[in-house]
Design a protein around this motif. Structure first.
Motif, PDB file in Angstrom:
ATOM      1  N   ARG A  47       0.700  -1.132  -0.027  1.00 61.53           N
ATOM      2  CA  ARG A  47      -0.183   0.051   0.140  1.00 61.53           C
ATOM      3  C   ARG A  47       0.908   1.241  -0.052  1.00 61.53           C
ATOM      4  NH1 ARG A  47      -5.306  -0.260   2.690  1.00 61.53           N
ATOM      5  NH2 ARG A  47      -6.304  -2.234   2.363  1.00 61.53           N
ATOM      6  N   PHE A  48       1.829   1.218   0.739  1.00 62.05           N
ATOM      7  CA  PHE A  48       2.682   2.345   0.739  1.00 62.05           C
ATOM      8  C   PHE A  48       3.461   2.562  -0.459  1.00 62.05           C
ATOM      9  CE2 PHE A  48       6.807   4.662   1.903  1.00 62.05           C
ATOM     10  CZ  PHE A  48       6.065   5.663   2.534  1.00 62.05           C
ATOM     11  N   LEU A  49       3.876   1.469  -1.153  1.00 57.76           N
ATOM     12  CA  LEU A  49       4.516   1.633  -2.356  1.00 57.76           C
ATOM     13  C   LEU A  49       3.634   2.338  -3.536  1.00 57.76           C
ATOM     14  CD1 LEU A  49       6.286  -1.776  -2.570  1.00 57.76           C
ATOM     15  CD2 LEU A  49       7.263   0.375  -2.206  1.00 57.76           C
ATOM     16  N   ASN A  50       2.401   2.247  -3.259  1.00 54.91           N
ATOM     17  CA  ASN A  50       1.526   2.876  -4.256  1.00 54.91           C
ATOM     18  C   ASN A  50       1.063   4.193  -3.959  1.00 54.91           C
ATOM     19  OD1 ASN A  50       1.351   0.419  -5.885  1.00 54.91           O
ATOM     20  ND2 ASN A  50       0.035  -0.496  -4.766  1.00 54.91           N
ATOM     21  N   LEU A  51       1.508   4.594  -2.898  1.00 51.59           N
ATOM     22  CA  LEU A  51       1.070   6.263  -2.485  1.00 51.59           C
ATOM     23  C   LEU A  51       1.900   6.855  -3.314  1.00 51.59           C
ATOM     24  CD1 LEU A  51      -0.446   7.425  -0.068  1.00 51.59           C
ATOM     25  CD2 LEU A  51       1.814   7.530   0.908  1.00 51.59           C
ATOM     26  N   GLU A  52       0.916   8.114  -3.976  1.00 51.24           N
ATOM     27  CA  GLU A  52       1.456   9.116  -4.968  1.00 51.24           C
ATOM     28  C   GLU A  52       1.756  10.268  -3.806  1.00 51.24           C
ATOM     29  OE1 GLU A  52       1.378   9.198  -8.102  1.00 51.24           O
ATOM     30  OE2 GLU A  52       0.916   6.959  -8.345  1.00 51.24           O
ATOM     31  N   LEU A  53       2.637  11.129  -4.315  1.00 53.34           N
ATOM     32  CA  LEU A  53       2.964  12.345  -3.665  1.00 53.34           C
ATOM     33  C   LEU A  53       1.805  13.281  -3.518  1.00 53.34           C
ATOM     34  CD1 LEU A  53       5.172  14.223  -2.718  1.00 53.34           C
ATOM     35  CD2 LEU A  53       5.463  15.111  -5.088  1.00 53.34           C
ATOM     36  N   ALA A  54       0.956  13.374  -4.392  1.00 57.32           N
ATOM     37  CA  ALA A  54      -0.452  14.265  -4.410  1.00 57.32           C
ATOM     38  C   ALA A  54      -1.388  13.555  -3.023  1.00 57.32           C
ATOM     39  CB  ALA A  54      -1.295  14.174  -5.487  1.00 57.32           C
ATOM     40  N   GLN A  55      -1.211  12.462  -2.808  1.00 59.06           N
ATOM     41  CA  GLN A  55      -1.892  11.970  -1.558  1.00 59.06           C
ATOM     42  C   GLN A  55      -1.096  12.425  -0.302  1.00 59.06           C
ATOM     43  OE1 GLN A  55      -1.605   7.994  -2.967  1.00 59.06           O
ATOM     44  NE2 GLN A  55      -3.912   7.962  -2.586  1.00 59.06           N
ATOM     45  N   ALA A  56       0.041  12.434  -0.095  1.00 62.30           N
ATOM     46  CA  ALA A  56       0.748  12.821   1.033  1.00 62.30           C
ATOM     47  C   ALA A  56       1.651  14.082   0.987  1.00 62.30           C
ATOM     48  CB  ALA A  56       1.908  11.856   1.203  1.00 62.30           C
ATOM     49  N   ARG A  57       1.040  15.031   0.335  1.00 52.63           N
ATOM     50  CA  ARG A  57       1.795  16.304  -0.288  1.00 52.63           C
ATOM     51  C   ARG A  57       1.833  17.114   1.138  1.00 52.63           C
ATOM     52  NH1 ARG A  57       2.109  19.153  -5.068  1.00 52.63           N
ATOM     53  NH2 ARG A  57       1.259  17.099  -5.925  1.00 52.63           N
ATOM     54  N   TRP A  58       0.926  17.166   2.039  1.00 50.02           N
ATOM     55  CA  TRP A  58       1.061  17.866   3.141  1.00 50.02           C
ATOM     56  C   TRP A  58       1.971  17.344   4.238  1.00 50.02           C
ATOM     57  CZ3 TRP A  58       0.164  22.929   3.044  1.00 50.02           C
ATOM     58  CH2 TRP A  58      -0.845  23.434   2.406  1.00 50.02           C
ATOM     59  N   LEU A  59       1.936  15.996   4.241  1.00 49.10           N
ATOM     60  CA  LEU A  59       2.935  15.436   5.218  1.00 49.10           C
ATOM     61  C   LEU A  59       4.423  15.720   4.797  1.00 49.10           C
ATOM     62  CD1 LEU A  59       3.421  13.519   7.592  1.00 49.10           C
ATOM     63  CD2 LEU A  59       3.342  11.332   5.861  1.00 49.10           C
ATOM     64  N   VAL A  60       4.699  15.688   3.492  1.00 56.91           N
ATOM     65  CA  VAL A  60       6.005  16.031   2.963  1.00 56.91           C
ATOM     66  C   VAL A  60       6.569  17.282   3.255  1.00 56.91           C
ATOM     67  CG1 VAL A  60       7.294  16.006   0.759  1.00 56.91           C
ATOM     68  CG2 VAL A  60       5.767  13.996   1.153  1.00 56.91           C
ATOM     69  N   VAL A  61       5.386  18.290   2.911  1.00 52.60           N
ATOM     70  CA  VAL A  61       5.786  19.646   3.300  1.00 52.60           C
ATOM     71  C   VAL A  61       5.905  19.987   4.577  1.00 52.60           C
ATOM     72  CG1 VAL A  61       4.778  21.857   3.026  1.00 52.60           C
ATOM     73  CG2 VAL A  61       4.792  20.540   1.204  1.00 52.60           C
ATOM     74  N   LEU A  62       5.244  19.352   5.555  1.00 52.32           N
ATOM     75  CA  LEU A  62       5.264  19.457   6.982  1.00 52.32           C
ATOM     76  C   LEU A  62       6.813  18.858   7.498  1.00 52.32           C
ATOM     77  CD1 LEU A  62       1.855  19.004   8.151  1.00 52.32           C
ATOM     78  CD2 LEU A  62       2.797  21.269   7.920  1.00 52.32           C
ATOM     79  N   THR A  63       6.972  17.794   7.009  1.00 51.60           N
ATOM     80  CA  THR A  63       8.300  17.038   7.504  1.00 51.60           C
ATOM     81  C   THR A  63       9.549  17.949   6.816  1.00 51.60           C
ATOM     82  OG1 THR A  63       8.371  15.575   5.574  1.00 51.60           O
ATOM     83  CG2 THR A  63       7.259  14.824   7.749  1.00 51.60           C
ATOM     84  N   LEU A  64       9.424  18.314   5.844  1.00 51.89           N
ATOM     85  CA  LEU A  64      10.465  19.246   5.223  1.00 51.89           C
ATOM     86  C   LEU A  64      10.914  20.482   5.809  1.00 51.89           C
ATOM     87  CD1 LEU A  64      10.279  18.811   1.386  1.00 51.89           C
ATOM     88  CD2 LEU A  64      11.967  17.511   2.973  1.00 51.89           C
ATOM     89  N   LEU A  65       9.499  21.172   6.406  1.00 48.52           N
ATOM     90  CA  LEU A  65       9.577  22.171   7.338  1.00 48.52           C
ATOM     91  C   LEU A  65      10.050  21.961   8.662  1.00 48.52           C
ATOM     92  CD1 LEU A  65       8.665  25.310   7.594  1.00 48.52           C
ATOM     93  CD2 LEU A  65       6.583  24.435   8.492  1.00 48.52           C
ATOM     94  N   LEU A  66       9.831  20.628   9.243  1.00 47.99           N
ATOM     95  CA  LEU A  66      10.361  20.144  10.589  1.00 47.99           C
ATOM     96  C   LEU A  66      11.685  19.948  10.545  1.00 47.99           C
ATOM     97  CD1 LEU A  66      10.072  19.231  13.398  1.00 47.99           C
ATOM     98  CD2 LEU A  66       9.726  16.879  12.241  1.00 47.99           C
ATOM     99  N   GLY A  67      12.339  19.571   9.218  1.00 49.01           N
ATOM    100  CA  GLY A  67      13.776  19.428   8.888  1.00 49.01           C
ATOM    101  C   GLY A  67      14.423  20.805   9.115  1.00 49.01           C
ATOM    102  N   LEU A  68      13.907  21.956   8.269  1.00 44.24           N
ATOM    103  CA  LEU A  68      14.387  23.267   8.461  1.00 44.24           C
ATOM    104  C   LEU A  68      14.206  23.924   9.885  1.00 44.24           C
ATOM    105  CD1 LEU A  68      12.852  24.875   5.348  1.00 44.24           C
ATOM    106  CD2 LEU A  68      15.259  24.515   5.672  1.00 44.24           C
ATOM    107  N   ILE A  69      13.194  23.499  10.822  1.00 43.38           N
ATOM    108  CA  ILE A  69      13.293  23.838  12.100  1.00 43.38           C
ATOM    109  C   ILE A  69      14.248  23.271  12.960  1.00 43.38           C
ATOM    110  CG2 ILE A  69      11.866  23.834  14.003  1.00 43.38           C
ATOM    111  CD1 ILE A  69       9.247  24.171  12.340  1.00 43.38           C
ATOM    112  N   LEU A  70      14.561  21.880  12.655  1.00 50.26           N
ATOM    113  CA  LEU A  70      15.661  21.245  13.450  1.00 50.26           C
ATOM    114  C   LEU A  70      16.888  21.735  13.200  1.00 50.26           C
ATOM    115  CD1 LEU A  70      13.944  17.620  13.352  1.00 50.26           C
ATOM    116  CD2 LEU A  70      14.235  19.151  15.229  1.00 50.26           C
TER     117      LEU A  70
END
Length: 167
Positions: A4-27
Motif C-alpha cells: 500500500r505504501f509503495l502505491n502512494l502518490e505524492l499528491a496524496q501525501a503532499r502535506w505530510l511531505v511539506v510539513l516534514t521538510l519544514l520540520l527539518g528546516l526547524i531542526l
C-alpha cells in the motif's frame, strides 16, 4: 515496506511531505543555534532523501534547490552552495533509489553514511572551514550520527504515512 505504501502518490501525501521538510528546516535552525551543529546531520537533507526514495514518479530536484537556498540563508553562506550540494546528493539518490528502497532500514542507514560523507566533503571543499582538532573530529563524525538517526527517522515516517494514508 508494504504494498500500500509503495502505491502512494505524492499528491496524496503532499502535506505530510511539506510539513516534514519544514520540520527539518526547524531542526536545522535549532542545531545552528547550538554547539551541536558540527555533529548533527542536516535533518532537511535526511527528510529530503527519505521522500526522494519513496515517490518514484517525482525527482524532488526543485525541492532540493529551494531547501538548499533556504539553508544558505539560514547558515549565511554563499547563496547556492547548499543548493548545489543538495541537488548533487539528490541526483545520486535518484539514480540508485530503487536499489536503496530494496535494502533494510539498517542497510539504508549505511548508505546514508555515504551520502552524508558526500555532503561533508562538498561542504569542506566549498566552505573550507577552519576547524581545531576537536571540531575537526566532530565534523567528520557527523555521518555516523546520521547512521543512528536514519532508522528512527525512516521507521517513524513509514509508520506515520501508513497510519495517515492507508485505510
Amino acid at each position: 515496506m508494504t504494498d500500500r505504501f509503495l502505491n502512494l502518490e505524492l499528491a496524496q501525501a503532499r502535506w505530510l511531505v511539506v510539513l516534514t521538510l519544514l520540520l527539518g528546516l526547524i531542526l536545522d535552525t535549532m542545531m545552528s543555534l547550538q554547539d551541536a551543529q558540527l555533529l548533527a546531520p542536516p535533518m532537511t537533507l535526511l527528510f529530503l532523501m527519505y521522500w526522494s526514495a519513496q515517490f518514484l514518479k517525482n525527482t524532488h530536484l526543485i525541492a532540493a534547490f529551494i531547501l538548499g537556498l533556504l539553508l544558505d540563508a539560514l547558515y549565511q553562506t554563499i547563496l547556492g552552495t547548499h543548493a548545489l550540494i543538495f541537488i548533487t546528493i539528490t541526483f545520486i539518490m535518484l539514480r540508485y533509489r530503487l536499489l536503496f528502497r530494496s535494502h533494510s532500514v539498517l542497510q539504508q542507514a549505511l548508505v546514508m553514511v555515504f551520502y552524508l560523507f558526500v555532503y561533508q566533503f562538498l561542504s569542506y571543499l566549498l566552505y573550507a572551514p577552519i576547524l581545531d582538532q576537536q571540531q575537526s573530529i566532530r565534523f567528520w563524525l557527523m555521518p555516523f550520527t546520521g547512521l543512528i538517526i536514519w532508522p528512527i527517522l525512516a521507521l517513524s515516517l513509514r509508520w506515520l504515512t501508513q497510519k495517515l494514508y492507508t485505510h
